[in-house]
Design an enzyme around this catalytic site. Structure first.
Site, PDB file in Angstrom:
ATOM      1  N   SER A  38       0.919  -1.141  -0.140  1.00 20.33           N
ATOM      2  CA  SER A  38       0.166   0.217   0.022  1.00 20.33           C
ATOM      3  C   SER A  38       1.040   1.217  -0.011  1.00 20.33           C
ATOM      4  O   SER A  38       2.051   1.088   0.414  1.00 20.33           O
ATOM      5  CB  SER A  38      -0.816  -0.090   1.359  1.00 20.33           C
ATOM      6  N   TYR A  55      -1.785  -1.530  10.503  1.00 25.19           N
ATOM      7  CA  TYR A  55      -1.860  -1.853   8.964  1.00 25.19           C
ATOM      8  C   TYR A  55      -0.662  -1.185   8.407  1.00 25.19           C
ATOM      9  O   TYR A  55       0.002  -1.699   7.517  1.00 25.19           O
ATOM     10  CB  TYR A  55      -3.172  -1.185   8.566  1.00 25.19           C
TER      11      TYR A  55
HETATM   12  P1  NAD Z   1     -11.383  -6.571   0.127  1.00 21.34           P
HETATM   13  O1  NAD Z   1     -12.106  -6.553   1.579  1.00 21.34           O
HETATM   14  O2  NAD Z   1     -12.458  -6.198  -1.038  1.00 21.34           O
HETATM   15  O3  NAD Z   1     -11.087  -7.981  -0.071  1.00 21.34           O
HETATM   16  C1  NAD Z   1     -10.275  -8.521   0.759  1.00 21.34           C
HETATM   17  C2  NAD Z   1     -10.187 -10.078   0.761  1.00 21.34           C
HETATM   18  O4  NAD Z   1      -9.592 -10.793   1.730  1.00 21.34           O
HETATM   19  C3  NAD Z   1     -11.842 -10.655   0.750  1.00 21.34           C
HETATM   20  O5  NAD Z   1     -12.103 -11.403   0.005  1.00 21.34           O
HETATM   21  C4  NAD Z   1     -11.656 -11.466   2.261  1.00 21.34           C
HETATM   22  O6  NAD Z   1     -12.472 -12.405   2.389  1.00 21.34           O
HETATM   23  C5  NAD Z   1     -10.430 -11.771   2.308  1.00 21.34           C
HETATM   24  N1  NAD Z   1      -9.623 -12.222   3.808  1.00 21.34           N
HETATM   25  C6  NAD Z   1      -9.706 -11.403   4.727  1.00 21.34           C
HETATM   26  N2  NAD Z   1      -9.080 -12.097   5.578  1.00 21.34           N
HETATM   27  C7  NAD Z   1      -8.616 -13.206   5.244  1.00 21.34           C
HETATM   28  C8  NAD Z   1      -8.064 -14.264   6.019  1.00 21.34           C
HETATM   29  N3  NAD Z   1      -7.468 -14.427   6.816  1.00 21.34           N
HETATM   30  N4  NAD Z   1      -7.572 -15.377   4.995  1.00 21.34           N
HETATM   31  C9  NAD Z   1      -7.922 -15.299   3.715  1.00 21.34           C
HETATM   32  N5  NAD Z   1      -8.540 -14.486   3.179  1.00 21.34           N
HETATM   33  C10 NAD Z   1      -9.080 -13.296   3.810  1.00 21.34           C
HETATM   34  O7  NAD Z   1     -10.256  -5.614   0.098  1.00 21.34           O
HETATM   35  P2  NAD Z   1      -9.589  -4.824  -1.013  1.00 21.34           P
HETATM   36  O8  NAD Z   1      -9.453  -3.424  -0.692  1.00 21.34           O
HETATM   37  O9  NAD Z   1      -9.523  -5.485  -2.309  1.00 21.34           O
HETATM   38  O10 NAD Z   1      -8.005  -5.368  -0.398  1.00 21.34           O
HETATM   39  C11 NAD Z   1      -6.996  -6.375  -0.961  1.00 21.34           C
HETATM   40  C12 NAD Z   1      -5.618  -6.229  -0.489  1.00 21.34           C
HETATM   41  O11 NAD Z   1      -5.334  -4.709  -1.014  1.00 21.34           O
HETATM   42  C13 NAD Z   1      -5.536  -5.479   0.846  1.00 21.34           C
HETATM   43  O12 NAD Z   1      -4.160  -6.370   1.331  1.00 21.34           O
HETATM   44  C14 NAD Z   1      -5.407  -4.300   1.208  1.00 21.34           C
HETATM   45  O13 NAD Z   1      -4.482  -3.917   2.291  1.00 21.34           O
HETATM   46  C15 NAD Z   1      -4.928  -3.789  -0.090  1.00 21.34           C
HETATM   47  N6  NAD Z   1      -4.826  -2.435  -0.278  1.00 21.34           N
HETATM   48  C16 NAD Z   1      -6.303  -1.807  -0.568  1.00 21.34           C
HETATM   49  C17 NAD Z   1      -6.278  -0.554  -0.832  1.00 21.34           C
HETATM   50  C18 NAD Z   1      -7.705  -0.137  -0.933  1.00 21.34           C
HETATM   51  O14 NAD Z   1      -7.718   1.236  -0.900  1.00 21.34           O
HETATM   52  N7  NAD Z   1      -8.866  -0.929  -1.126  1.00 21.34           N
HETATM   53  C19 NAD Z   1      -5.052   0.190  -0.968  1.00 21.34           C
HETATM   54  C20 NAD Z   1      -3.869  -0.287  -0.616  1.00 21.34           C
HETATM   55  C21 NAD Z   1      -3.850  -1.781  -0.563  1.00 21.34           C
END
Ligand code: NAD
Length: 256
Positions: free
Chosen positions: A138, A151
């Site tokens: 991130s 985080y």
């Molecule tokens: P999201 O909530 O849409 O998806 C997260 C997924 O992870 C879900 O399908 C959930 O079921 C799964 N998950 C959660 N805990 C779990 C576990 N213990 N084991 C296996 N699966 C698990 O979120 P997103 O925004 O798509 O985030 C995905 C990644 O991107 C994360 O690592 C997040 O930190 C990173 N990220 C997101 C953003 C943002 O703005 N959305 C920005 C930077 C980084």
């Protein structure tokens, strides 16, 4: 940028960024393993990708569950070429308000999950003498925001893990890189907007325009498509020239 016949494991692939990357990898010819704690959503995602893709039940914080999941990948396909460690959650609170269990939960999903899945795939990648590991970092791998201590800490730590595996894996054909998105409109971010508004005593609109997008060059969210494009670029890069790196995809919020 093709992934023909490459076996690509995506943790947290049932939603948001992971799901879009799953679609992109499948469209590029890869066989995608959607590994998620939400098995119904993982199976539905895999089915939506078409033939040759599977969903598996995986809690990335459970060492036995991760090993069993990767064993299933090997039983099914005989190899693993790409690991995208992407599963994640967010909790927003001040440091003094986090319980130790909450701290450990956030850190564990991001950092233990990256370690455990890497540990499980690396022997296979070393045997194959090829493989790519991508961590979903991130902008918070590079800088901090208030209210996100576990985080931010875990996302910073992913940089260290990636660089270490890049050094250990270089001569064995394994590359490791970190993707660092800015804010992307997914369930993870939607949940934070009212939480941050409440905690900071500002409107949800201000959270979006000031806290989330205030430092971008154009006040735009990064999209899942932007991140998927970057993931495909990194997954298909042909040599060790690009390893141990991070790529920030954030509309200029963070410039390195
Ligand atoms: P999201 O909530 O849409 O998806 C997260 C997924 O992870 C879900 O399908 C959930 O079921 C799964 N998950 C959660 N805990 C779990 C576990 N213990 N084991 C296996 N699966 C698990 O979120 P997103 O925004 O798509 O985030 C995905 C990644 O991107 C994360 O690592 C997040 O930190 C990173 N990220 C997101 C953003 C943002 O703005 N959305 C920005 C930077 C980084």
């Amino acid at each position: 940028m093709r992934l023909d016949n490459k076996i690509c494991v995506i943790t947290g692939g049932a939603s948001g960024i992971g799901l879009e990357i799953a679609k992109r990898f499948a469209a590029a010819g890869g066989n995608v393993v959607v590994a998620d704690i939400n098995i119904d959503a993982a199976n539905a995602a895999a089915k939506s990708l078409g033939d040759g893709h599977i969903g598996i039940n995986m809690d990335v914080t459970d060492p036995d569950g991760v090993q069993t999941g990767i064993d299933k990948v090997i039983d099914t396909y005989g190899r693993v070429d790409v690991l995208l460690s992407n599963a994640g959650i967010q909790m927003v609170k001040r440091v003094e308000e986090f319980t130790f269990d909450e701290w450990r939960k956030v850190v564990s999903i991001h950092l233990d999950g990256a370690f455990l899945t890497s540990k499980a795939v690396l022997p296979h990648m070393y045997r194959q003498k090829s493989g790519t590991i991508l961590y979903m970092g991130s902008v918070h791998s590079q800088e901090a925001s208030a209210l996100k201590a576990p985080y931010v800490s875990a996302k910073h730590a992913l940089m260290g893990l990636a660089r270490t595996i890049a050094k250990e894996g270089g001569e064995k054909g394994v590359r490791t890189n970190v993707i660092c998105p800015g804010f992307v409109k997914t369930p993870l971010v939607d949940k934070q907007i009212p939480e941050q508004a409440k905690d900071l005593g500002i409107s949800e609109e201000e959270v979006v325009n000031t806290v989330m997008l205030g430092e971008t060059v154009d006040k735009e969210f990064t999209t899942v498509e932007d991140v998927a494009h970057t993931a495909l670029f990194l997954a298909t890069f042909p040599s060790n020239a690009l390893t141990g790196q991070s790529i920030v995809v954030s509309h200029g919020w963070r410039m390195d």
